[in-house]
Design a protein around this motif. Structure first.
Motif, PDB file in Angstrom:
ATOM      1  N   VAL A 149       0.323  13.571 -16.931  1.00 39.98           N
ATOM      2  CA  VAL A 149      -0.584  12.471 -16.682  1.00 39.98           C
ATOM      3  C   VAL A 149      -2.171  12.460 -15.441  1.00 39.98           C
ATOM      4  CG1 VAL A 149       1.595  10.962 -16.562  1.00 39.98           C
ATOM      5  CG2 VAL A 149       0.439  11.754 -14.859  1.00 39.98           C
ATOM      6  N   THR A 150      -2.557  10.670 -16.012  1.00 35.39           N
ATOM      7  CA  THR A 150      -4.000  10.914 -15.269  1.00 35.39           C
ATOM      8  C   THR A 150      -3.989   9.686 -14.121  1.00 35.39           C
ATOM      9  OG1 THR A 150      -5.311   9.830 -16.710  1.00 35.39           O
ATOM     10  CG2 THR A 150      -5.724  12.618 -16.675  1.00 35.39           C
ATOM     11  N   ILE A 151      -4.844   9.965 -13.391  1.00 33.95           N
ATOM     12  CA  ILE A 151      -5.020   8.316 -12.848  1.00 33.95           C
ATOM     13  C   ILE A 151      -6.673   7.612 -12.695  1.00 33.95           C
ATOM     14  CG2 ILE A 151      -4.669   7.018 -10.432  1.00 33.95           C
ATOM     15  CD1 ILE A 151      -2.539   9.284  -9.825  1.00 33.95           C
ATOM     16  N   ASP A 152      -5.803   6.549 -13.555  1.00 35.53           N
ATOM     17  CA  ASP A 152      -7.418   5.884 -13.400  1.00 35.53           C
ATOM     18  C   ASP A 152      -8.326   5.775 -12.227  1.00 35.53           C
ATOM     19  OD1 ASP A 152      -6.643   5.431 -15.732  1.00 35.53           O
ATOM     20  OD2 ASP A 152      -7.783   3.394 -15.975  1.00 35.53           O
ATOM     21  N   THR A 153      -9.540   5.667 -11.762  1.00 35.66           N
ATOM     22  CA  THR A 153     -10.495   4.811 -10.667  1.00 35.66           C
ATOM     23  C   THR A 153     -10.050   4.176  -9.753  1.00 35.66           C
ATOM     24  OG1 THR A 153     -12.089   5.017 -11.766  1.00 35.66           O
ATOM     25  CG2 THR A 153     -12.508   6.428 -12.132  1.00 35.66           C
ATOM     26  N   ASP A 154      -8.939   2.951 -10.115  1.00 33.36           N
ATOM     27  CA  ASP A 154      -8.946   2.107 -10.026  1.00 33.36           C
ATOM     28  C   ASP A 154      -7.338   2.324  -8.668  1.00 33.36           C
ATOM     29  OD1 ASP A 154      -6.473   2.411 -11.160  1.00 33.36           O
ATOM     30  OD2 ASP A 154      -6.875   0.955 -12.270  1.00 33.36           O
ATOM     31  N   GLY A 155      -6.956   3.954  -8.651  1.00 37.93           N
ATOM     32  CA  GLY A 155      -6.208   4.235  -7.330  1.00 37.93           C
ATOM     33  C   GLY A 155      -4.832   4.333  -8.103  1.00 37.93           C
ATOM     34  N   TYR A 156      -4.692   2.801  -9.515  1.00 34.58           N
ATOM     35  CA  TYR A 156      -3.460   2.929  -9.371  1.00 34.58           C
ATOM     36  C   TYR A 156      -3.231   3.095 -10.707  1.00 34.58           C
ATOM     37  CZ  TYR A 156      -2.937   0.714  -5.237  1.00 34.58           C
ATOM     38  OH  TYR A 156      -2.498   0.320  -3.551  1.00 34.58           O
ATOM     39  N   ARG A 191       0.850  -0.951  -0.188  1.00 30.43           N
ATOM     40  CA  ARG A 191      -0.140  -0.049   0.256  1.00 30.43           C
ATOM     41  C   ARG A 191       0.815   1.383   0.247  1.00 30.43           C
ATOM     42  NH1 ARG A 191      -5.163   1.274   2.563  1.00 30.43           N
ATOM     43  NH2 ARG A 191      -5.323  -0.786   3.554  1.00 30.43           N
ATOM     44  N   PRO A 192       0.760   1.680  -1.280  1.00 29.34           N
ATOM     45  CA  PRO A 192       2.142   2.821  -0.899  1.00 29.34           C
ATOM     46  C   PRO A 192       1.320   3.933  -0.284  1.00 29.34           C
ATOM     47  CG  PRO A 192       1.086   2.808  -3.335  1.00 29.34           C
ATOM     48  CD  PRO A 192       0.275   1.928  -2.103  1.00 29.34           C
ATOM     49  N   GLU A 193       2.244   5.339   0.283  1.00 26.22           N
ATOM     50  CA  GLU A 193       1.807   6.476   0.752  1.00 26.22           C
ATOM     51  C   GLU A 193      -0.078   7.235  -0.042  1.00 26.22           C
ATOM     52  OE1 GLU A 193       5.065   8.074   3.227  1.00 26.22           O
ATOM     53  OE2 GLU A 193       3.706   9.695   2.274  1.00 26.22           O
ATOM     54  N   GLY A 194      -0.115   6.893   0.687  1.00 25.18           N
ATOM     55  CA  GLY A 194      -2.008   7.821  -0.206  1.00 25.18           C
ATOM     56  C   GLY A 194      -2.847   6.982  -0.773  1.00 25.18           C
ATOM     57  N   ALA A 195      -2.349   5.667  -1.352  1.00 23.85           N
ATOM     58  CA  ALA A 195      -3.526   4.535  -1.637  1.00 23.85           C
ATOM     59  C   ALA A 195      -4.852   4.140  -0.519  1.00 23.85           C
ATOM     60  CB  ALA A 195      -2.859   3.117  -1.657  1.00 23.85           C
ATOM     61  N   ASP A 196      -5.665   3.936  -0.816  1.00 26.02           N
ATOM     62  CA  ASP A 196      -6.863   3.618  -0.294  1.00 26.02           C
ATOM     63  C   ASP A 196      -6.904   2.496   0.095  1.00 26.02           C
ATOM     64  OD1 ASP A 196      -7.916   5.866   0.023  1.00 26.02           O
ATOM     65  OD2 ASP A 196      -8.969   5.751  -1.643  1.00 26.02           O
ATOM     66  N   THR A 197      -6.813   1.492  -0.971  1.00 27.35           N
ATOM     67  CA  THR A 197      -6.341  -0.012  -0.871  1.00 27.35           C
ATOM     68  C   THR A 197      -4.975  -0.592  -1.750  1.00 27.35           C
ATOM     69  OG1 THR A 197      -6.900   0.028  -3.411  1.00 27.35           O
ATOM     70  CG2 THR A 197      -8.827  -0.325  -2.701  1.00 27.35           C
TER      71      THR A 197
END
Ligand code: MG
Length: 256
Positions: A218-225, A61-67
């Motif tokens: 860059v953008t981040i997808d809704t999967d958070g990764y 779980r990287p810093e700031g990740a929800d899952t």
């Protein structure tokens, strides 16, 4: 704080780097049209465990990740920059380019590596992007000399890429590695000569230029990764774990 590795740790990291490169190059051989990105992940995890090691990214779980990250391998296809999540529904097709990013834990120490490979025949533009990105990694490694600074690596990579007019991803960077998968120092792929911490023998760092055909944004997808290029153009990623020695940089993630 930048950790200087002990002699014993360096020996383990050398072994681990060899294991990791062996696994990643075997996974590379499986890259053909028709295979799913999940199949590649399953194969990578099997090979890692057969060598007695553990996947470093699985449940990380990287810093700031929800899952936590749900796979062993990151598979980023075409305009995905990094951290693509493997899926059985994502089937590779001729002309795709895919970045395979893998980390392992060997005897409790971590190494990290990435390659971008073509699926069958790919466009000339994509081939060039991959070649230049891999070369940028080598240019960064060549600057990783004791007494140089982090900024010298960043500057070397940036000034190599600039004439090609590619986008250098700025929101992600290389990093220290070893006792954790991500440690100090952080090593951007752009920067100024002479800035940042001085490199010293015993430092272990992962260099990883992420280079886009178009915009750096860059953008981040809704999967958070999944990081993706903002303009939808393709991206490439190469990474090695290296050791700073008195005699120059040593690539740890290699098979020989
Ligand atoms: Mg990395």
């Amino acid at each position: 704080m930048i950790i200087i590795k002990t002699k014993e740790e360096i020996e383990i990291l050398r072994e681990g780097g060899k294991h990791l490169a062996t696994v990643l190059y075997k996974v590379k051989e499986k890259v053909v049209p028709g295979i799913s990105t999940k199949d590649l992940d399953i194969y990578a995890e099997k090979l890692i465990r057969e060598m007695g090691d553990e996947p470093a990214f699985l449940n990380y779980r990287p810093e700031g990740a929800d899952t936590p990250y749900p796979a062993s391998l990151c598979v980023s296809v075409n305009n995905e920059v990094v951290h693509g999540i493997p899926s059985k529904n994502r089937i590779l097709k001729e002309g795709d380019i895919i970045a395979l990013d893998l980390g392992i834990r060997h005897k409790n120490l971590f190494t990290d590596m990435a390659i971008t490979v073509p699926v069958g025949a790919v466009s000339g533009a994509d081939l060039k992007l991959m070649q230049i990105t891999e070369k940028a990694l080598q240019v960064g490694i060549d600057a990783a000399i004791a007494g140089n600074t982090i900024g010298d690596i960043s500057y070397a990579i940036e000034s190599f890429i600039r004439p090609h007019k590619f986008g250098i991803v700025e929101v992600l960077s290389g990093h220290g590695v070893g006792r954790s998968i991500h440690e100090d120092p952080y090593i951007p792929n752009f920067g100024k000569k002479g800035k940042g911490a001085k490199l010293a023998p015993g430092m272990v760092i992962a260099l990883e230029p992420m280079i886009n055909l178009g915009t750096k944004n860059v953008t981040i997808d809704t999967d958070g990764y999944t990081f993706r290029t903002a303009d939808g153009k393709n991206s490439a990623h190469f990474e090695h774990t290296i050791l700073i020695t008195e005699n120059g940089p040593e690539i740890l993630t290699k098979t020989l």
